[in-house]
Design an enzyme around this catalytic site. Structure first.
Site, PDB file in Angstrom:
ATOM      1  N   ARG A  51     -22.421  25.351 -15.152  1.00 33.07           N
ATOM      2  CA  ARG A  51     -21.505  25.188 -16.283  1.00 33.07           C
ATOM      3  C   ARG A  51     -20.094  25.172 -15.722  1.00 33.07           C
ATOM      4  NH1 ARG A  51     -19.034  28.859 -14.599  1.00 33.07           N
ATOM      5  NH2 ARG A  51     -17.769  28.821 -16.449  1.00 33.07           N
ATOM      6  N   ARG A  94     -23.776  18.144 -22.964  1.00 29.69           N
ATOM      7  CA  ARG A  94     -22.728  19.026 -23.511  1.00 29.69           C
ATOM      8  C   ARG A  94     -21.534  18.151 -23.932  1.00 29.69           C
ATOM      9  NH1 ARG A  94     -21.345  24.477 -20.628  1.00 29.69           N
ATOM     10  NH2 ARG A  94     -20.905  25.052 -22.794  1.00 29.69           N
ATOM     11  N   GLN A 199     -19.190  34.929 -19.289  1.00 30.60           N
ATOM     12  CA  GLN A 199     -18.888  34.266 -18.002  1.00 30.60           C
ATOM     13  C   GLN A 199     -17.815  35.013 -17.222  1.00 30.60           C
ATOM     14  OE1 GLN A 199     -19.163  32.718 -20.964  1.00 30.60           O
ATOM     15  NE2 GLN A 199     -19.811  30.600 -20.777  1.00 30.60           N
ATOM     16  N   ASP A 240     -11.541  22.551 -20.745  1.00 24.37           N
ATOM     17  CA  ASP A 240     -12.700  21.649 -20.769  1.00 24.37           C
ATOM     18  C   ASP A 240     -12.304  20.225 -21.125  1.00 24.37           C
ATOM     19  OD1 ASP A 240     -13.897  24.460 -21.165  1.00 24.37           O
ATOM     20  OD2 ASP A 240     -15.512  23.149 -20.475  1.00 24.37           O
ATOM     21  N   ASN A 250     -10.653  25.029 -24.442  1.00 22.54           N
ATOM     22  CA  ASN A 250     -11.237  25.883 -23.408  1.00 22.54           C
ATOM     23  C   ASN A 250     -12.138  26.893 -24.108  1.00 22.54           C
ATOM     24  OD1 ASN A 250     -11.504  26.673 -20.613  1.00 22.54           O
ATOM     25  ND2 ASN A 250     -10.367  28.526 -21.128  1.00 22.54           N
ATOM     26  N   LYS A 251     -12.759  27.750 -23.330  1.00 24.49           N
ATOM     27  CA  LYS A 251     -13.720  28.725 -23.856  1.00 24.49           C
ATOM     28  C   LYS A 251     -13.194  29.462 -25.079  1.00 24.49           C
ATOM     29  CE  LYS A 251     -17.023  29.233 -22.798  1.00 24.49           C
ATOM     30  NZ  LYS A 251     -18.138  28.557 -23.503  1.00 24.49           N
TER      31      LYS A 251
END
Ligand code: MRU
Length: 352
Positions: A51, A94, A199, A240, A250-251
């Site tokens: 990932r 994804r 993560q 991302d 992003n996350k």
């Protein structure tokens, strides 16, 4: 990246087998897995064995090159049609990280006008290798530019894992941190745990521990506390997908941290290569945001007796929502650390 004293990339290909680190077992077990088909490569991305935006971009590039090499079809037109289907299968794994589109197109664009299947196979393998090398090199340069903004005696907050594991090598947000540490700067990293998949707590902490870089894991909800107490000097995260106006996905949880940073007068940087910047997405509103399974919220994953186990943590009657990413508006981003230098979000459109 150095693991147990040895240098590794996150993904590589040898004799048409793609090798990658099984990230779901970290930090408990370090295991390398060999993938032999495009379906295995697609599952590795979808199920998050690998990932992180640049890492899945490279996995896509290798997966496509491997599929091209494995193709038995001898008619050129049918060959290309089969490859297009496999490219789509890899692409659909994804939706948010733009690097995946970039990696797949990089390999496909090199072969699409070639006439001879033997040439196509050779060119695809070389293109995937070039893509991975360029991606690693970009991250190395991000480290060099980003190191300049890290002062001695800094406390840096990062979110999720934007380390070597999320890239081919070096990382994005972690590349400047690594270099600052190698340059003997006195630094300390706050690692937010990054619920629900953790993560930060599992992967970023593990990477930093491998190289003895001082760090503390904090609950996601503790970032504001440490900022208000002036214990955080700088925030660096990955991305991302970055839209043409500088908005960055992003996350999940990144947006909140950017607002807190603004409120507390703390610089907030995004570190990302150009492969993450999507010139065709005008603003953050257009970025597709992956919504993952409720299970990731309702269950915690633990390793027991070397087995990955899931334990329900929430009432069985409860439902959950699980967006994997959020969008940080450009106005909260101090700068984007790229392989070409540090760019103000509002300068991006002109550069593109
Ligand atoms: O869901 P993940 O683990 O793939 O999300 C990863 C992130 O959000 C990273 O911060 C991002 O990909 C940048 S990686 C250098």
């Amino acid at each position: 990246m150095i693991i147990n004293g040895k240098n590794y990339r996150t993904v590589w290909m040898k004799s048409n087998v793609i090798y990658t680190i099984e990230q779901r077992l970290l930090p408990h077990e370090f295991k390398i897995v060999g993938l032999k088909t495009a379906k295995e490569a697609a599952d590795a991305i979808k199920d998050m064995m690998i990932r992180g935006a640049p890492a899945i971009g490279a996995m896509g590039a290798y997966g496509l090159a491997q599929a091209i090499s494995n193709q038995k079809e001898t008619n050129r037109e049918k060959f290309i049609e089969n490859i297009k289907k496999i490219k789509k299968m890899l692409w659909e794994t994804r939706p948010t990280a733009y690097d995946l589109t970039h990696g797949l197109n990089f390999v496909f664009d090199r072969i699409k006008n070639q006439s001879y299947i033997n040439n196509i196979k050779k060119i695809a393998a070389a293109a995937a290798e070039e893509y991975a090398d360029r991606s690693a090199e970009a991250c190395k340069k991000i480290g060099i530019f980003g190191n300049n903004i890290i002062k001695n005696n800094s406390n840096i907050l990062t979110h999720c894992n934007a380390g070597a594991l999320a890239t081919v090598d070096y990382g994005t947000a972690l590349a400047p941190i690594r270099l600052a540490y190698y340059n003997k700067k006195n630094i300390h990293v706050f690692v937010s745990e990054t619920r629900p998949r953790n993560q930060g707590a599992k992967l970023t902490a593990w990477e930093l521990a491998q190289e003895n870089i001082p760090h503390s894991i904090i609950a996601d909800s503790a970032a504001g506390y440490f900022m208000a107490k002036k214990e955080i000097d700088l925030v660096i995260t990955g991305a991302d997908r970055i839209a043409a106006n500088g908005d960055a996905a992003n996350k999940i949880g990144t947006y909140g941290k950017s607002v807190l940073a603004k409120e507390n007068g703390i610089p907030f940087y995004i570190a990302a290569p150009f492969s993450t910047i999507d010139p065709n997405t005008k603003t953050g509103n257009e970025i597709p945001i992956e919504e993952r399974s409720q299970e990731e919220i309702n269950y915690i994953s633990i390793i027991s007796n070397n087995k990955l186990m899931k334990i329900r943590m929430t009432p069985k009657e409860s439902t959950a929502r699980n967006p994997a990413f959020d969008v940080t508006p450009a106005k909260y981003i101090t700068g984007i650390i790229t392989e070409k230098g540090i760019i103000k979000p509002n300068e991006l459109r002109n550069l593109l």
